[in-house]
Design a protein around this motif. Structure first.
Motif: not given
Length: 251
Positions: A29-35, A63-66
């Motif tokens: 939900s935070t996008g950290y692990l996707i990064g 999410f902006q960086r993803l």
């Protein structure tokens, strides 16, 4: 599908945090692990600027960086997807990770370096303004204070409903108690009425039993008594006349 993705994330990629099916939506939900996933495939060079925080600022940053990377990979990553991820909606993180998994497998099979990906997606990236997207994300991702207020509001609604249920239950108990009391009073009144009727019957029976029956005098006896009474009155009259005559003569 979630279990397959968990094995890929935990065993093949060995992420910094273990992901389980029950916590899948929360972890992404935070996008950290996707990064972190993209960084392990040399696709997210600025991963050191990602934040592990769960507040709105960290989520907007991540999410902006993803966005540019995911668009280069051909992964659908719209505002609605971001909103659903932040809200931990069921199945959204699973579908997104599956798209990333397929895109990475495709990249590995084609052996495409990041430079090729950037060249292929240059036209798309040219139309994206990082600042504009950042502002859009701010409108999609709720502020921390809004989340807190929503939780408080939800808790208040739940508490109000709980209190309402308690009050309703108590009112029903009071009504039931009142009905029970009225029924008991009615039963007692009926018993008292029956007792009074029984006592009245018993009293009447006693009075009836105490009355001495009067024997009816035969007609012949009544006639005889009347004749004797008449004779007595006649004698009294004669005695009185004689007495009067003697008194008159003596004078």
């Amino acid at each position: 599908m979630t279990e397959i993705l968990c094995r890929w994330l935990n065993e093949d990629l060995q992420l910094s945090r273990r992901v389980e099916p029950g916590t899948f939506a929360k972890e992404f939900s935070t996008g950290y692990l996707i990064g972190e996933i993209l960084n392990k495939h040399q696709l997210q060079d600025d991963f050191d600027q990602f934040s592990q925080g769960r507040n709105a600022v960290s989520q907007v940053n991540n999410f902006q960086r993803l966005l540019p990377t995911l668009q280069l990979m051909g992964v659908i990553f719209s505002d609605n997807v971001v909103k659903a991820l932040v809200e931990e909606q069921h199945g959204v993180a699973t579908r997104l990770l599956y798209q990333i998994y397929i895109a990475l497998r495709r990249k590995e099979r084609a052996k495409l370096p990041r430079l090729t990906l950037e060249t292929m997606g240059a036209a798309k990236l040219a139309s994206i303004s990082a600042e504009m997207y950042k502002e859009r994300l701010k409108s999609v991702i709720p502020r921390e204070v809004d989340v807190v207020l929503r939780k408080v509001s939800t808790h208040s609604v739940v508490q109000d409903k709980s209190i309402e249920k308690v009050v309703t239950r108590k009112e029903e108990q009071e009504r039931q108690k009142q009905r029970t009391y009225q029924d008991e009073q009615q039963t007692q009144n009926l018993e008292m009425l029956h007792k009074a009727k029984r006592k009245n019957k018993e009293l009447m029976a006693k009075i009836q039993a105490s009355i001495i029956p009067i024997t009816k005098v035969p007609k012949e006896m009544t006639k005889t008594v009347r004749i004797r009474n008449q004779e007595l009155r006649t004698k009294k009259a004669e005695v009185g006349w004689c007495c009067n005559r003697e008194l008159i003569q003596g004078h």
